[in-house]
Design an enzyme around this catalytic site. Structure first.
Site, PDB file in Angstrom:
ATOM      1  N   SER A 263      -8.299  -1.187  17.011  1.00  0.00           N
ATOM      2  CA  SER A 263      -8.518  -0.357  15.835  1.00  0.00           C
ATOM      3  C   SER A 263      -9.091   1.009  16.181  1.00  0.00           C
ATOM      4  O   SER A 263      -9.979   1.129  17.014  1.00  0.00           O
ATOM      5  CB  SER A 263      -9.488  -1.065  14.887  1.00  0.00           C
ATOM      6  OG  SER A 263      -8.945  -2.274  14.440  1.00  0.00           O
TER       7      SER A 263
ATOM      8  N   HIS B 190     -12.601   1.300   9.100  1.00  0.00           N
ATOM      9  CA  HIS B 190     -13.124  -0.064   9.151  1.00  0.00           C
ATOM     10  C   HIS B 190     -13.884  -0.356  10.450  1.00  0.00           C
ATOM     11  O   HIS B 190     -14.528  -1.406  10.565  1.00  0.00           O
ATOM     12  CB  HIS B 190     -11.997  -1.085   8.925  1.00  0.00           C
ATOM     13  CG  HIS B 190     -11.136  -1.365  10.106  1.00  0.00           C
ATOM     14  ND1 HIS B 190      -9.898  -0.790  10.290  1.00  0.00           N
ATOM     15  CD2 HIS B 190     -11.322  -2.181  11.176  1.00  0.00           C
ATOM     16  CE1 HIS B 190      -9.362  -1.243  11.414  1.00  0.00           C
ATOM     17  NE2 HIS B 190     -10.202  -2.082  11.968  1.00  0.00           N
TER      18      HIS B 190
ATOM     19  N   ASP C 296      -7.664   4.350   5.748  1.00  0.00           N
ATOM     20  CA  ASP C 296      -8.480   3.776   6.811  1.00  0.00           C
ATOM     21  C   ASP C 296      -8.625   4.794   7.934  1.00  0.00           C
ATOM     22  O   ASP C 296      -8.006   4.675   8.994  1.00  0.00           O
ATOM     23  CB  ASP C 296      -7.817   2.490   7.305  1.00  0.00           C
ATOM     24  CG  ASP C 296      -8.662   1.728   8.310  1.00  0.00           C
ATOM     25  OD1 ASP C 296      -9.866   2.017   8.413  1.00  0.00           O
ATOM     26  OD2 ASP C 296      -8.105   0.841   8.987  1.00  0.00           O
TER      27      ASP C 296
END
Length: 254
Positions: A205, A66, A110
């Protein structure tokens, strides 16, 4: 219930998109200069930090799928302070390899590999981190570490120094129960963010969850924008479940 699940999923993903950049470790500390030398800052053309990542060999950085929002163009290696970058350690991104079945963070997978346009130069500032073996077992309450750059509180401003915090592994079944209103995807690890004031925030992230010196997870998502701290554990993609896919990508370059 199906409609409620879709509404909740949309809410979480909207918050992730809105806060995906440049946030940081909660209640951590500055990372010592001689440690975590595999950490990578993913940046845009303006030199702004977008996401974290980690170097797994001289050609590839592992991060979260992402993080590929269309803005990242380069990575920065070998620095703990984003205002003190050695430009010898900047590498353009030659190719992105998202997991072929990735759709959204809520549906899992992810994970993404970034092929560097030029090999990383390994030295006393830049090192790789090993991945776990396929049969690796991560124990409940095992203490691990997560690191990144950015803000240090909900809705806070970014910081320049790499920070790190210790987090404990959650029992996966307990984690699924805490996330029952939004079922977790397969192949994840839960650590930090529940019954503690320590963990990651959006924008960390792509960074690694490090247990026993190995990158066992990739920072994926937490609950909305609340980093101080939510009522559900933080969620990571479990790297050991994707070793076959990773090997299939990097093997032609070995």
């Amino acid at each position: 219930m199906h409609a409620l699940h879709k509404i909740l999923l949309f809410h979480v993903l909207t918050c992730l998109r809105g806060k995906a950049r440049g946030s940081e470790i909660i209640n951590g500390e500055k990372t010592p200069e001689n440690s975590m030398l595999y950490m990578v800052s993913l940046q845009n053309n303006g030199g702004q930090h977008v996401c974290g990542g980690f170097l797994i060999n001289e050609d590839f950085v592992l991060t979260a799928a992402h993080c590929d929002d269309g803005s990242i163009t380069r990575v920065v290696l070998g620095t703990h302070n984003l205002k003190n970058i050695n430009y010898v350690n900047i590498r353009n991104i030659q190719q992105r390899y998202k997991h072929p079945y990735y759709q959204t963070v809520g549906k899992g997978k992810d994970i993404m590999l970034l092929k560097l346009a030029e090999k990383a130069r390994l030295d006393n500032r830049v090192q790789t981190i090993p991945l776990p073996r396929p049969e690796t077992n991560i124990n409940q309450n095992q203490r691990c570490r997560v690191a990144g750059w950015g803000s240090i509180k909900t809705n806070g401003s970014v910081v320049d120094d790499l920070r790190v915090v210790d987090v404990s592994i959650f029992n996966l079944q307990v984690c699924k129960e805490k996330w029952s209103r939004l079922p977790l995807p397969d192949s994840v690890i839960c650590a930090g963010g529940y019954k503690t004031n320590k963990g990651f925030c959006q924008g960390d992230s792509g960074g690694p969850l490090v247990c026993d010196g190995k990158a066992v997870g990739v920072v994926s998502f937490n609950n909305n924008k609340n980093c101080n701290y939510p009522n559900v554990p933080n969620v990571y993609t479990e790297t050991s479940k994707y070793l076959g896919w990773i090997k299939s990508i990097i093997k032609p370059y070995e």
